[in-house]
Design a protein around this motif. Structure first.
Motif, PDB file in Angstrom:
ATOM      1  N   ALA A  50      38.089  32.661 -19.500  1.00  0.00           N
ATOM      2  CA  ALA A  50      39.020  31.595 -19.108  1.00  0.00           C
ATOM      3  C   ALA A  50      38.562  30.262 -19.693  1.00  0.00           C
ATOM      4  O   ALA A  50      37.372  29.970 -19.768  1.00  0.00           O
ATOM      5  N   ALA A  51      39.518  29.451 -20.098  1.00  0.00           N
ATOM      6  CA  ALA A  51      39.203  28.117 -20.631  1.00  0.00           C
ATOM      7  C   ALA A  51      38.590  27.268 -19.528  1.00  0.00           C
ATOM      8  O   ALA A  51      38.951  27.417 -18.377  1.00  0.00           O
ATOM      9  N   PRO A  52      37.630  26.440 -19.842  1.00  0.00           N
ATOM     10  CA  PRO A  52      37.109  26.074 -21.165  1.00  0.00           C
ATOM     11  C   PRO A  52      35.881  26.902 -21.579  1.00  0.00           C
ATOM     12  O   PRO A  52      35.179  26.541 -22.508  1.00  0.00           O
ATOM     13  N   ASN A  53      35.619  27.982 -20.879  1.00  0.00           N
ATOM     14  CA  ASN A  53      34.412  28.774 -21.114  1.00  0.00           C
ATOM     15  C   ASN A  53      34.338  29.317 -22.536  1.00  0.00           C
ATOM     16  O   ASN A  53      35.349  29.421 -23.230  1.00  0.00           O
ATOM     17  N   ILE A  54      33.127  29.684 -22.917  1.00  0.00           N
ATOM     18  CA  ILE A  54      32.867  30.326 -24.203  1.00  0.00           C
ATOM     19  C   ILE A  54      32.494  31.773 -23.903  1.00  0.00           C
ATOM     20  O   ILE A  54      31.673  32.036 -23.025  1.00  0.00           O
ATOM     21  N   ALA A  55      33.082  32.714 -24.627  1.00  0.00           N
ATOM     22  CA  ALA A  55      32.715  34.135 -24.510  1.00  0.00           C
ATOM     23  C   ALA A  55      32.742  34.733 -25.910  1.00  0.00           C
ATOM     24  O   ALA A  55      33.791  34.787 -26.554  1.00  0.00           O
ATOM     25  N   VAL A  56      31.571  35.157 -26.382  1.00  0.00           N
ATOM     26  CA  VAL A  56      31.420  35.632 -27.751  1.00  0.00           C
ATOM     27  C   VAL A  56      30.891  37.056 -27.743  1.00  0.00           C
ATOM     28  O   VAL A  56      29.880  37.355 -27.095  1.00  0.00           O
ATOM     29  N   GLY A  57      31.581  37.927 -28.472  1.00  0.00           N
ATOM     30  CA  GLY A  57      31.115  39.299 -28.638  1.00  0.00           C
ATOM     31  C   GLY A  57      30.374  39.454 -29.947  1.00  0.00           C
ATOM     32  O   GLY A  57      30.605  38.700 -30.902  1.00  0.00           O
ATOM     33  N   LEU A  58      29.495  40.434 -29.980  1.00  0.00           N
ATOM     34  CA  LEU A  58      28.739  40.753 -31.190  1.00  0.00           C
ATOM     35  C   LEU A  58      29.120  42.159 -31.618  1.00  0.00           C
ATOM     36  O   LEU A  58      28.885  43.122 -30.865  1.00  0.00           O
ATOM     37  N   LEU A  59      29.733  42.274 -32.786  1.00  0.00           N
ATOM     38  CA  LEU A  59      30.059  43.579 -33.333  1.00  0.00           C
ATOM     39  C   LEU A  59      28.932  44.007 -34.264  1.00  0.00           C
ATOM     40  O   LEU A  59      28.539  43.263 -35.163  1.00  0.00           O
ATOM     41  N   VAL A  60      28.402  45.185 -34.018  1.00  0.00           N
ATOM     42  CA  VAL A  60      27.365  45.764 -34.866  1.00  0.00           C
ATOM     43  C   VAL A  60      27.985  46.997 -35.517  1.00  0.00           C
ATOM     44  O   VAL A  60      28.331  47.964 -34.823  1.00  0.00           O
ATOM     45  N   GLU A  61      28.158  46.914 -36.833  1.00  0.00           N
ATOM     46  CA  GLU A  61      28.836  47.973 -37.581  1.00  0.00           C
ATOM     47  C   GLU A  61      30.172  48.329 -36.941  1.00  0.00           C
ATOM     48  O   GLU A  61      30.515  49.499 -36.770  1.00  0.00           O
ATOM     49  N   GLY A  62      30.921  47.294 -36.539  1.00  0.00           N
ATOM     50  CA  GLY A  62      32.259  47.467 -36.004  1.00  0.00           C
ATOM     51  C   GLY A  62      32.342  47.822 -34.524  1.00  0.00           C
ATOM     52  O   GLY A  62      33.428  47.913 -33.971  1.00  0.00           O
ATOM     53  N   ARG A  63      31.216  47.995 -33.844  1.00  0.00           N
ATOM     54  CA  ARG A  63      31.196  48.379 -32.433  1.00  0.00           C
ATOM     55  C   ARG A  63      30.596  47.242 -31.610  1.00  0.00           C
ATOM     56  O   ARG A  63      29.641  46.598 -32.042  1.00  0.00           O
ATOM     57  N   LEU A  64      31.135  47.001 -30.402  1.00  0.00           N
ATOM     58  CA  LEU A  64      30.604  45.938 -29.556  1.00  0.00           C
ATOM     59  C   LEU A  64      29.177  46.287 -29.141  1.00  0.00           C
ATOM     60  O   LEU A  64      28.940  47.268 -28.454  1.00  0.00           O
ATOM     61  N   GLY A  65      28.242  45.433 -29.570  1.00  0.00           N
ATOM     62  CA  GLY A  65      26.832  45.671 -29.267  1.00  0.00           C
ATOM     63  C   GLY A  65      26.279  44.734 -28.213  1.00  0.00           C
ATOM     64  O   GLY A  65      25.175  44.935 -27.710  1.00  0.00           O
ATOM     65  N   GLY A  66      27.053  43.705 -27.863  1.00  0.00           N
ATOM     66  CA  GLY A  66      26.612  42.764 -26.848  1.00  0.00           C
ATOM     67  C   GLY A  66      27.594  41.618 -26.744  1.00  0.00           C
ATOM     68  O   GLY A  66      28.524  41.516 -27.548  1.00  0.00           O
ATOM     69  N   TRP A  67      27.395  40.805 -25.734  1.00  0.00           N
ATOM     70  CA  TRP A  67      28.210  39.596 -25.614  1.00  0.00           C
ATOM     71  C   TRP A  67      27.504  38.582 -24.744  1.00  0.00           C
ATOM     72  O   TRP A  67      26.558  38.895 -24.034  1.00  0.00           O
ATOM     73  N   ILE A  68      27.984  37.350 -24.859  1.00  0.00           N
ATOM     74  CA  ILE A  68      27.353  36.224 -24.176  1.00  0.00           C
ATOM     75  C   ILE A  68      28.438  35.239 -23.759  1.00  0.00           C
ATOM     76  O   ILE A  68      29.489  35.178 -24.387  1.00  0.00           O
ATOM     77  N   GLY A  69      28.154  34.502 -22.697  1.00  0.00           N
ATOM     78  CA  GLY A  69      29.111  33.512 -22.241  1.00  0.00           C
ATOM     79  C   GLY A  69      28.434  32.232 -21.797  1.00  0.00           C
ATOM     80  O   GLY A  69      27.231  32.196 -21.555  1.00  0.00           O
ATOM     81  N   ALA A  70      29.233  31.187 -21.699  1.00  0.00           N
ATOM     82  CA  ALA A  70      28.776  29.904 -21.156  1.00  0.00           C
ATOM     83  C   ALA A  70      29.959  29.259 -20.448  1.00  0.00           C
ATOM     84  O   ALA A  70      31.104  29.434 -20.851  1.00  0.00           O
ATOM     85  N   ARG A  71      29.614  28.520 -19.371  1.00  0.00           N
ATOM     86  CA  ARG A  71      30.644  27.833 -18.589  1.00  0.00           C
ATOM     87  C   ARG A  71      30.097  26.492 -18.131  1.00  0.00           C
ATOM     88  O   ARG A  71      28.883  26.341 -17.957  1.00  0.00           O
ATOM     89  N   PRO A  72      30.990  25.520 -17.916  1.00  0.00           N
ATOM     90  CA  PRO A  72      30.517  24.219 -17.464  1.00  0.00           C
ATOM     91  C   PRO A  72      29.791  24.315 -16.121  1.00  0.00           C
ATOM     92  O   PRO A  72      30.250  24.998 -15.209  1.00  0.00           O
ATOM     93  N   MET A  73      28.642  23.661 -16.049  1.00  0.00           N
ATOM     94  CA  MET A  73      27.924  23.512 -14.791  1.00  0.00           C
ATOM     95  C   MET A  73      27.934  22.030 -14.417  1.00  0.00           C
ATOM     96  O   MET A  73      28.166  21.670 -13.278  1.00  0.00           O
TER      97      MET A  73
END
Length: 183
Positions: A50-73
């Motif tokens: 959800a905005a304004p958060n950041i959510a980034v996935g990591l594709l490793v050889e086309g497959r989701l290998g991890g993800w990370i997020g950040a939100r205002p504190m």
């Protein structure tokens, strides 16, 4: 390291489902079951994208290998939450890559610091072995030891410093270790 790409989480329903499944699978057995069902993981993921958060996935050889997020504190300091790498891929530099990408994106938004909490619910640090109070808090925090592969050392290697611990945050002897990094 195999080929990797960063992707925004959110627009692709199949990727969102993979991210929710990875969240449930990665945190299973790490103390509390933070997201014990796929439904609870989907709810968490919906918050993360959800905005304004950041959510980034990591594709490793086309497959989701991890993800990370950040939100205002705070206005200029956001919370890094969550960060996960598929257990089969851990130790290969993907976590560091995710953090670097998140930090880059956060800095572009004017964020100047990231804070994170790293629970110790499995007696993985020396902080879970003592009763923290005003007589020993600073000494114990300064001398924290990793007893069972707790992630605080990983975050330290990425430039985060321990700034606090909340004693008994998750029950007796189960502190939450707070860390921060200036971007």
């Amino acid at each position: 390291m195999p080929a990797m790409d960063f992707v925004e989480l959110g627009p692709d329903p199949a990727l969102m489902e993979d991210a929710a499944a990875l969240l449930t699978r990665t945190f299973k057995g790490m103390g509390k079951d933070a997201w014990p069902t796929i439904e609870s993981a989907r709810e968490e993921l919906a918050e993360c994208v959800a905005a304004p958060n950041i959510a980034v996935g990591l594709l490793v050889e086309g497959r989701l290998g991890g993800w990370i997020g950040a939100r205002p504190m705070y206005e200029r300091t956001w919370e890094l939450h969550p960060m996960l790498v598929d257990p089969a891929l851990q130790g290969a530099g993907y976590g560091r890559a995710l953090i670097a990408e998140l930090e880059r994106r956060a800095a572009e938004l004017g964020v100047i610091g990231l804070v994170l909490g790293s629970d110790d619910e499995t007696e993985a640090t020396s902080l879970s072995a003592v009763r923290l109070d005003e007589s020993n808090y600073l000494k114990e925090l300064a001398a924290v030891k990793n007893r069972k592969h707790h992630p605080f050392e990983f975050y330290q290697k990425c430039g985060y410093m321990i700034v606090a611990a909340i004693p008994d945050a998750n029950g007796p002897g189960k502190p939450d270790i707070w860390m921060w990094k200036r971007l």
